[in-house]
Design a protein around this motif. Structure first.
Motif, PDB file in Angstrom:
ATOM      1  N   ALA A 142       0.845  -1.202   0.000  1.00 40.69           N
ATOM      2  CA  ALA A 142       0.000   0.000   0.000  1.00 40.69           C
ATOM      3  C   ALA A 142       0.874   1.243   0.000  1.00 40.69           C
ATOM      4  O   ALA A 142       1.924   1.279   0.659  1.00 40.69           O
ATOM      5  N   THR A 143       0.433   2.253  -0.717  1.00 41.97           N
ATOM      6  CA  THR A 143       1.054   3.581  -0.628  1.00 41.97           C
ATOM      7  C   THR A 143       0.805   4.110   0.780  1.00 41.97           C
ATOM      8  O   THR A 143      -0.325   4.068   1.270  1.00 41.97           O
ATOM      9  N   ALA A 144       1.849   4.594   1.423  1.00 41.55           N
ATOM     10  CA  ALA A 144       1.681   5.101   2.798  1.00 41.55           C
ATOM     11  C   ALA A 144       2.629   6.271   3.044  1.00 41.55           C
ATOM     12  O   ALA A 144       3.813   6.202   2.702  1.00 41.55           O
ATOM     13  N   ASN A 145       2.061   7.334   3.624  1.00 36.16           N
ATOM     14  CA  ASN A 145       2.927   8.459   4.021  1.00 36.16           C
ATOM     15  C   ASN A 145       2.982   8.614   5.539  1.00 36.16           C
ATOM     16  O   ASN A 145       3.763   9.428   6.026  1.00 36.16           O
ATOM     17  N   ALA A 146       2.183   7.837   6.259  1.00 34.57           N
ATOM     18  CA  ALA A 146       2.243   7.871   7.723  1.00 34.57           C
ATOM     19  C   ALA A 146       3.301   6.871   8.183  1.00 34.57           C
ATOM     20  O   ALA A 146       3.009   5.838   8.806  1.00 34.57           O
ATOM     21  N   VAL A 147       4.527   7.186   7.827  1.00 39.93           N
ATOM     22  CA  VAL A 147       5.668   6.292   8.065  1.00 39.93           C
ATOM     23  C   VAL A 147       6.816   7.145   8.577  1.00 39.93           C
ATOM     24  O   VAL A 147       7.053   8.237   8.048  1.00 39.93           O
ATOM     25  N   ALA A 157       4.800   2.568  11.116  1.00 42.98           N
ATOM     26  CA  ALA A 157       3.885   2.824   9.995  1.00 42.98           C
ATOM     27  C   ALA A 157       2.460   2.742  10.523  1.00 42.98           C
ATOM     28  O   ALA A 157       2.163   1.932  11.411  1.00 42.98           O
ATOM     29  N   CYS A 158       1.584   3.598  10.002  1.00 44.89           N
ATOM     30  CA  CYS A 158       0.173   3.589  10.409  1.00 44.89           C
ATOM     31  C   CYS A 158      -0.644   3.063   9.237  1.00 44.89           C
ATOM     32  O   CYS A 158      -0.579   3.625   8.137  1.00 44.89           O
ATOM     33  N   LEU A 159      -1.376   1.986   9.475  1.00 49.32           N
ATOM     34  CA  LEU A 159      -2.151   1.373   8.399  1.00 49.32           C
ATOM     35  C   LEU A 159      -3.629   1.360   8.756  1.00 49.32           C
ATOM     36  O   LEU A 159      -4.010   1.038   9.894  1.00 49.32           O
ATOM     37  N   ASP A 160      -4.437   1.706   7.780  1.00 47.91           N
ATOM     38  CA  ASP A 160      -5.892   1.716   7.924  1.00 47.91           C
ATOM     39  C   ASP A 160      -6.377   0.317   8.314  1.00 47.91           C
ATOM     40  O   ASP A 160      -5.845  -0.682   7.824  1.00 47.91           O
ATOM     41  N   ARG A 161      -7.390   0.278   9.181  1.00 43.42           N
ATOM     42  CA  ARG A 161      -7.921  -1.033   9.608  1.00 43.42           C
ATOM     43  C   ARG A 161      -8.388  -1.877   8.424  1.00 43.42           C
ATOM     44  O   ARG A 161      -8.394  -3.098   8.499  1.00 43.42           O
ATOM     45  N   GLY A 162      -8.809  -1.206   7.340  1.00 47.81           N
ATOM     46  CA  GLY A 162      -9.315  -1.931   6.169  1.00 47.81           C
ATOM     47  C   GLY A 162      -8.216  -2.291   5.175  1.00 47.81           C
ATOM     48  O   GLY A 162      -8.507  -2.837   4.102  1.00 47.81           O
ATOM     49  N   SER A 163      -6.970  -2.009   5.503  1.00 53.27           N
ATOM     50  CA  SER A 163      -5.869  -2.257   4.557  1.00 53.27           C
ATOM     51  C   SER A 163      -5.564  -3.751   4.457  1.00 53.27           C
ATOM     52  O   SER A 163      -5.312  -4.423   5.472  1.00 53.27           O
ATOM     53  N   ARG A 164      -5.531  -4.246   3.217  1.00 54.27           N
ATOM     54  CA  ARG A 164      -5.171  -5.655   3.011  1.00 54.27           C
ATOM     55  C   ARG A 164      -3.699  -5.866   3.355  1.00 54.27           C
ATOM     56  O   ARG A 164      -3.299  -6.957   3.766  1.00 54.27           O
ATOM     57  N   THR A 165      -2.917  -4.800   3.204  1.00 55.92           N
ATOM     58  CA  THR A 165      -1.485  -4.900   3.542  1.00 55.92           C
ATOM     59  C   THR A 165      -1.297  -5.132   5.045  1.00 55.92           C
ATOM     60  O   THR A 165      -0.404  -5.874   5.453  1.00 55.92           O
ATOM     61  N   LEU A 166      -2.152  -4.519   5.859  1.00 51.31           N
ATOM     62  CA  LEU A 166      -2.073  -4.727   7.308  1.00 51.31           C
ATOM     63  C   LEU A 166      -2.227  -6.212   7.642  1.00 51.31           C
ATOM     64  O   LEU A 166      -1.479  -6.762   8.461  1.00 51.31           O
ATOM     65  N   ALA A 220      -2.091   2.910  -4.215  1.00 50.10           N
ATOM     66  CA  ALA A 220      -3.114   3.589  -3.404  1.00 50.10           C
ATOM     67  C   ALA A 220      -4.510   3.095  -3.765  1.00 50.10           C
ATOM     68  O   ALA A 220      -5.498   3.609  -3.234  1.00 50.10           O
ATOM     69  N   THR A 221      -4.609   2.115  -4.668  1.00 52.04           N
ATOM     70  CA  THR A 221      -5.923   1.632  -5.105  1.00 52.04           C
ATOM     71  C   THR A 221      -6.301   0.331  -4.399  1.00 52.04           C
ATOM     72  O   THR A 221      -5.472  -0.284  -3.730  1.00 52.04           O
ATOM     73  N   LYS A 222      -7.554  -0.050  -4.610  1.00 53.96           N
ATOM     74  CA  LYS A 222      -8.039  -1.346  -4.095  1.00 53.96           C
ATOM     75  C   LYS A 222      -8.098  -2.355  -5.240  1.00 53.96           C
ATOM     76  O   LYS A 222      -8.893  -3.314  -5.204  1.00 53.96           O
ATOM     77  N   ALA A 223      -7.260  -2.173  -6.243  1.00 49.32           N
ATOM     78  CA  ALA A 223      -7.170  -3.150  -7.339  1.00 49.32           C
ATOM     79  C   ALA A 223      -6.786  -4.500  -6.737  1.00 49.32           C
ATOM     80  O   ALA A 223      -6.172  -4.543  -5.655  1.00 49.32           O
ATOM     81  N   GLU A 279      -2.614  -7.603  -9.200  1.00 50.35           N
ATOM     82  CA  GLU A 279      -2.573  -6.598 -10.285  1.00 50.35           C
ATOM     83  C   GLU A 279      -1.628  -5.446  -9.945  1.00 50.35           C
ATOM     84  O   GLU A 279      -0.953  -4.902 -10.807  1.00 50.35           O
ATOM     85  N   LYS A 280      -1.621  -5.060  -8.669  1.00 46.31           N
ATOM     86  CA  LYS A 280      -0.751  -3.956  -8.261  1.00 46.31           C
ATOM     87  C   LYS A 280       0.699  -4.286  -8.591  1.00 46.31           C
ATOM     88  O   LYS A 280       1.444  -3.443  -9.079  1.00 46.31           O
ATOM     89  N   TRP A 281       1.107  -5.518  -8.311  1.00 48.42           N
ATOM     90  CA  TRP A 281       2.519  -5.892  -8.464  1.00 48.42           C
ATOM     91  C   TRP A 281       2.872  -6.223  -9.908  1.00 48.42           C
ATOM     92  O   TRP A 281       4.047  -6.146 -10.285  1.00 48.42           O
TER      93      TRP A 281
END
Ligand SMILES: Cc1cc2nc3c(=O)[nH]c(=O)nc-3n(C[C@H](O)[C@H](O)[C@H](O)COP(=O)(O)O)c2cc1C
Length: 158
Positions: free
Chosen positions: A34-39, A51-60, A86-89, A93-95
């Motif tokens: 995931a794109t993240a700037n809270a790092v 790093a701060c990750l959204d509760r809904g982040s698949r990366t988390l 930064a997408t939910k693709a 697909e992201k990689w």
């Protein structure tokens, strides 16, 4: 003074320029990121990243499953990568569209300015995000212009 609301909070914090990273992990379903700037860096002894990750982040989920995560700090020419991650693709697909390789057992963006591999240490609940901290176990850095996020836009450092 009017009470702050989420929209004014978000607008105010857009004035704080940050670098742009891809937080990544090797999850049970393959690489996640995931794109993240809270790092940021957190501690020198021991060397810790945060790093701060959204509760809904698949990366988390992948970070927690892998017990490790990586941070690729993007250079000014890597804006398309920031947009993709930064997408939910679908995660694969992201990689598929970027140059990456597995480093230290973690998927890493090739050619990033800084690569940091971390062992997961703390997972702290914080509002709608989760703070993860990680002990730095590998580090590589080179000179170059970072990608910056400011005013809701990607910019080169001026
Ligand atoms: C510039 C920028 C910075 C972002 N920073 C974060 C962040 O620090 N933490 C986070 O959880 N999401 C952040 N996001 C949003 C995630 O990249 C986005 O929710 C992404 O779809 C998560 O992907 P995932 O579900 O595959 O993990 C940011 C987005 C942008 C455009």
């Amino acid at each position: 003074m009017p009470a702050p609301d989420p929209a004014s909070f978000r607008a105010a914090m857009a004035g704080l320029p940050t670098g742009v990273t891809i937080v990544s992990a090797s999850g049970p379903e393959g690489p996640a990121g995931a794109t993240a700037n809270a790092v940021c860096s957190l501690s020198i002894e021991p060397m810790l990243m945060l790093a701060c990750l959204d509760r809904g982040s698949r990366t988390l989920l992948a970070v927690q499953a892998a017990d490790s995560f990586g941070i690729s700090v993007l250079h000014a020419g890597q804006e398309p990568i920031a947009r993709t991650f930064a997408t939910k693709a679908p995660v694969a697909e992201k990689w598929s569209g970027v140059a990456w390789s597995e480093r230290d057992g973690i998927p890493a963006i090739d050619d990033a300015l800084i690569w940091i591999a971390c062992d997961l240490r703390d997972v702290i609940s914080a509002g709608d995000h989760v703070i993860v901290t990680g002990e730095v176990r590998a580090l590589e850095a080179r000179e170059g212009d970072p990608l910056v996020f400011h005013g809701g836009e990607y910019q080169p450092l001026q």
